[in-house]
Design a protein around this motif. Sequence first.
Motif, PDB file in Angstrom:
ATOM      1  N   SER A   7      12.569  -3.665  43.908  1.00 34.38           N
ATOM      2  CA  SER A   7      12.255  -4.945  44.559  1.00 34.38           C
ATOM      3  C   SER A   7      13.238  -6.036  44.122  1.00 34.38           C
ATOM      4  CB  SER A   7      10.825  -5.366  44.246  1.00 34.38           C
ATOM      5  OG  SER A   7      10.649  -5.563  42.857  1.00 34.38           O
ATOM      6  N   GLU A  11      15.886  -7.986  46.510  1.00 36.97           N
ATOM      7  CA  GLU A  11      15.884  -9.450  46.566  1.00 36.97           C
ATOM      8  C   GLU A  11      17.297 -10.002  46.418  1.00 36.97           C
ATOM      9  OE1 GLU A  11      14.342 -13.170  43.805  1.00 36.97           O
ATOM     10  OE2 GLU A  11      13.358 -11.215  43.618  1.00 36.97           O
ATOM     11  N   LYS A  15      19.985 -11.972  48.982  1.00 36.58           N
ATOM     12  CA  LYS A  15      20.664 -13.222  48.626  1.00 36.58           C
ATOM     13  C   LYS A  15      22.174 -13.081  48.781  1.00 36.58           C
ATOM     14  CE  LYS A  15      17.321 -15.184  45.414  1.00 36.58           C
ATOM     15  NZ  LYS A  15      17.088 -15.656  44.042  1.00 36.58           N
TER      16      LYS A  15
END
Length: 54
Positions: A7, A11, A15
């Motif tokens: 996870s 993430e 980004k």
Amino acid sequence: MKLIEPSIIEEYRLKAEEIRKNGRPKNWLMGMLFIALWIALAVWAGFVILKAWR
């Protein structure tokens, strides 16, 4: 890479993709400051070398 949770990796992958799409933020003032610093350092070193050589 196995120690980092998937996870978290996802993430930061998202980004990074957003930054890639929008382009990196530019800070021209800091760039000019670094260039001016390098030029000043080169001029100073030139004077020191010239003085030592004479």
